[in-house]
Write an enzyme that holds these catalytic residues in place. Sequence first.
Site, PDB file in Angstrom:
ATOM      1  N   GLU B  59       0.807  -1.183   0.021  1.00  0.00           N
ATOM      2  CA  GLU B  59       0.169  -0.061  -0.036  1.00  0.00           C
ATOM      3  C   GLU B  59       0.776   1.310  -0.153  1.00  0.00           C
ATOM      4  O   GLU B  59       0.405   2.171  -0.628  1.00  0.00           O
ATOM      5  CB  GLU B  59      -0.798   0.046   1.276  1.00  0.00           C
ATOM      6  CG  GLU B  59      -2.035  -0.985   1.218  1.00  0.00           C
ATOM      7  CD  GLU B  59      -1.648  -2.376   1.617  1.00  0.00           C
ATOM      8  OE1 GLU B  59      -0.404  -2.387   2.080  1.00  0.00           O
ATOM      9  OE2 GLU B  59      -2.588  -3.334   1.514  1.00  0.00           O
ATOM     10  N   HIS B 128     -11.100  -3.727  10.750  1.00  0.00           N
ATOM     11  CA  HIS B 128     -11.555  -3.429   9.472  1.00  0.00           C
ATOM     12  C   HIS B 128     -12.632  -2.415   9.337  1.00  0.00           C
ATOM     13  O   HIS B 128     -13.391  -2.466   8.373  1.00  0.00           O
ATOM     14  CB  HIS B 128     -11.834  -4.940   8.939  1.00  0.00           C
ATOM     15  CG  HIS B 128     -10.536  -5.858   8.353  1.00  0.00           C
ATOM     16  ND1 HIS B 128      -9.659  -6.404   9.150  1.00  0.00           N
ATOM     17  CD2 HIS B 128     -10.400  -6.036   6.828  1.00  0.00           C
ATOM     18  CE1 HIS B 128      -8.920  -6.825   8.291  1.00  0.00           C
ATOM     19  NE2 HIS B 128      -9.354  -6.810   7.043  1.00  0.00           N
TER      20      HIS B 128
HETATM   21  C1  LIG Z   1      -2.441  -4.272   4.791  1.00  0.00           C
HETATM   22  C2  LIG Z   1      -3.432  -5.257   4.198  1.00  0.00           C
HETATM   23  N1  LIG Z   1      -3.668  -5.082   2.924  1.00  0.00           N
HETATM   24  C3  LIG Z   1      -4.261  -5.906   2.181  1.00  0.00           C
HETATM   25  C4  LIG Z   1      -5.277  -6.729   2.985  1.00  0.00           C
HETATM   26  C5  LIG Z   1      -6.288  -7.652   2.454  1.00  0.00           C
HETATM   27  N2  LIG Z   1      -5.689  -9.245   2.214  1.00  0.00           N
HETATM   28  C6  LIG Z   1      -6.028 -10.144   3.281  1.00  0.00           C
HETATM   29  S1  LIG Z   1      -5.653 -11.633   3.039  1.00  0.00           S
HETATM   30  C7  LIG Z   1      -4.499 -10.901   1.902  1.00  0.00           C
HETATM   31  C8  LIG Z   1      -3.767 -12.069   1.179  1.00  0.00           C
HETATM   32  C9  LIG Z   1      -2.678 -12.345   2.011  1.00  0.00           C
HETATM   33  O1  LIG Z   1      -1.826 -13.362   1.584  1.00  0.00           O
HETATM   34  P1  LIG Z   1      -1.011 -14.289   2.561  1.00  0.00           P
HETATM   35  O2  LIG Z   1      -0.206 -13.233   3.466  1.00  0.00           O
HETATM   36  O3  LIG Z   1       0.007 -15.172   1.581  1.00  0.00           O
HETATM   37  O4  LIG Z   1      -1.887 -15.306   3.230  1.00  0.00           O
HETATM   38  P2  LIG Z   1      -2.772 -16.360   2.704  1.00  0.00           P
HETATM   39  O5  LIG Z   1      -4.144 -15.752   2.809  1.00  0.00           O
HETATM   40  O6  LIG Z   1      -2.384 -16.518   1.278  1.00  0.00           O
HETATM   41  O7  LIG Z   1      -2.742 -17.533   3.730  1.00  0.00           O
HETATM   42  C10 LIG Z   1      -4.900  -9.587   1.623  1.00  0.00           C
HETATM   43  C11 LIG Z   1      -4.221  -9.016   0.521  1.00  0.00           C
HETATM   44  C12 LIG Z   1      -4.905  -6.814   4.563  1.00  0.00           C
HETATM   45  N3  LIG Z   1      -5.436  -7.559   5.382  1.00  0.00           N
HETATM   46  N4  LIG Z   1      -4.072  -5.829   4.961  1.00  0.00           N
END
Ligand SMILES: Cc1ncc(C[n+]2csc(CCOP(=O)(O)OP(=O)(O)O)c2C)c(N)n1
Lengths: 333, 324
Positions: B59, B128
Amino acid sequence: MTGATREVQLAQFERMLRMRRFEEMVIRLAQKHEYIGRQHLHIGHEATGSAVALAMQPSDKIHTTHRNHGYVIATGADPGRAFAEILGRRDGLNGGKGGSWHLCDASTGMQSTSAMVGGSIALATGAAYGLKLQGAKSISFAHFGDGTLDEGVCYEALNLASVFELPVLFVCENNSKAGQRPSSMLAAAKLRDIPQALQIENMIVDGADADAARVMFAQAAERVRTTGKPVFVECTLERWPGSHQVTAAFPTGVTDLALAFEQERISGKHAEWIKSYDPILRATRVFVESGTATRDELAALDARVTKLMEDASAFAEASPFPEPAAAFTGVFA
Amino acid sequence: MPQMNLAEALIDGLIWSLRKDPKATIIGRGMAGHGPEHHAEDRLKAEFAARIVDPPTSEAAVAQLGVGAAMTGMRPFVHYGTAVFAYEAWNQFINEAANVHYMSNGQIKAPVTFHLFHGIRGGGGPQHSGSPYAMYANNPGLEIVMPSGPRDAKGLIRAAMASDNPTIVVQHALLLGLTEDVPEEDYMIPLGKAEVKRQGKDVSVIACSRSVVDALEAAKELAKEGIDVEVVDIRSIAPLDVDTIVASVRKTGRMVAADETYEICGVASELIATVSIHAWSALKAAPVRVARPMTPVPFSPPLEKAITPGVSKIADACRKACGR
Ligand SMILES: Cc1ncc(C[n+]2csc(CCOP(=O)(O)OP(=O)(O)O)c2C)c(N)n1
Ligand SMILES: [Mg+2]
């Protein structure tokens, strides 16, 4: 195989089963109580989570991401209170204020769930700093997904851990696979090039192989304890088909240990995941084929764990909602 | 006139922005949210796939991707999804984007648009549910708009994209399905123009975003009790349309400020300060504030409800202002 190894293997398997049966109950609860919203389940990551929990000593600390339930259960939180939290009830681990996305349990070292990508890695680095300053022999664990490596704070935290020599074990669950919608977008050829560039000792393990993960995390934690420096472990994982589900469902069915041996009964769109990937079925096969345990022993253990989760869920559903006035308490210590 | 929900209208506003200006470009994904309205985005992707990038979860740098590109003359629309994700880009919004024009003595402009879904949304919990627009408004150099419905969303997005300043468009996460008649053609709603959404003579509810919708609902209820409510939608907190607000309070003599940002240093407080300064003599009763109390947003539904401004709290505030 020594008796001690068998004992620890079975202890790990029990944790894996607890994690799985917990998550399956969460799906049921989410189907019944729609208000609890979207859940990020840890199904398919049990071998990794249980291995990490087994490598933890009682005074160690862990910080997790949104995909947290497995760690909460594997590190020993009461499942009834965890369900109650997910349901926003009075007896929840966080008194209903956090919900699934913020489960924590100070009594087990499960310090926090940050639902912000990049939250856990830097917090765990801080935990290691705090433990080091206090002369503790304890270490901290940072659980995060490959997505965390997209965030700038990840680079900063790894760098801090390296230059300040902090006792933190970075647990990266890499479930981003070509062909699926990836959860990260990294230019690095290998994910581990990133800690490598920052002089952090790093290794890789098949995160669905219970034995390999357990041995790896035991060694990695020992390294962190003896050197006082960070170690980074990349766990390769295959995304469970329901890991981003919006409506609660069982895309791979309810786990049935017998399917480890009766593969002809497996069908459907996600048959391959069940047949060759599911770490629970995989461990079940290894146990029986190596003579570590019989099918009956494992089935009996599973029945105990299933009952435990049923009782825990009943406890949670019977727990009342907090009084509205509770919304205003606890803002300050 | 076609009916559109807010998600469709904001996508329509974006489509017109890209059609009208070759410099307009999009950074982000899920512009229409992830709920039942998310398909609205398909139209945009179909027409402009080549002008959209889907960035990694970065971000802070993504904000500067937009600001830096804007400083070269592009007009990026940077979508964050849940508003709190943009907390990662605090410095980039406040210290960089907002200051560019001033500290270059007007040499450089940063016509970037940031787009966020804010608000208490049912289960968002402490991390959130943020509504950061009051915090943004605490800084000069940013234009901040909070549409309350589809027609405004389309026209305000168009104006934001055409503005030479950094603009933050903040939509309430629970309003994406709200539907009304929306003109099909291209139009803009000028930034900094409030709108009287309902005429009334007894009390002015000055509101924005979801609180406007709630205030209109409360007004229906209060009409049955003989209280005639005027609802003023400020539409943007920066610039703020002081004249329209003051004119309304001068007419009714009573004021309720309703908004979902926090009580302390929030939008409702600013509105009451504005009216106190500019229309003190017209006030027949003390202004009443309906805002988010100073507590994080709890997950548990009854707790979340307890802290959410809403129809019944706005109605109670109107009764109080009217001495009922
Ligand atoms: C700062 C922030 N940006 C965006 C999000 C939205 N978001 C929630 S889960 C996710 C993907 C996370 O991927 P990863 O860390 O690889 O975990 P996975 O869900 O694949 O286990 C995103 C972008 C968030 N929670 N926090
Ligand atoms: Mg991932």
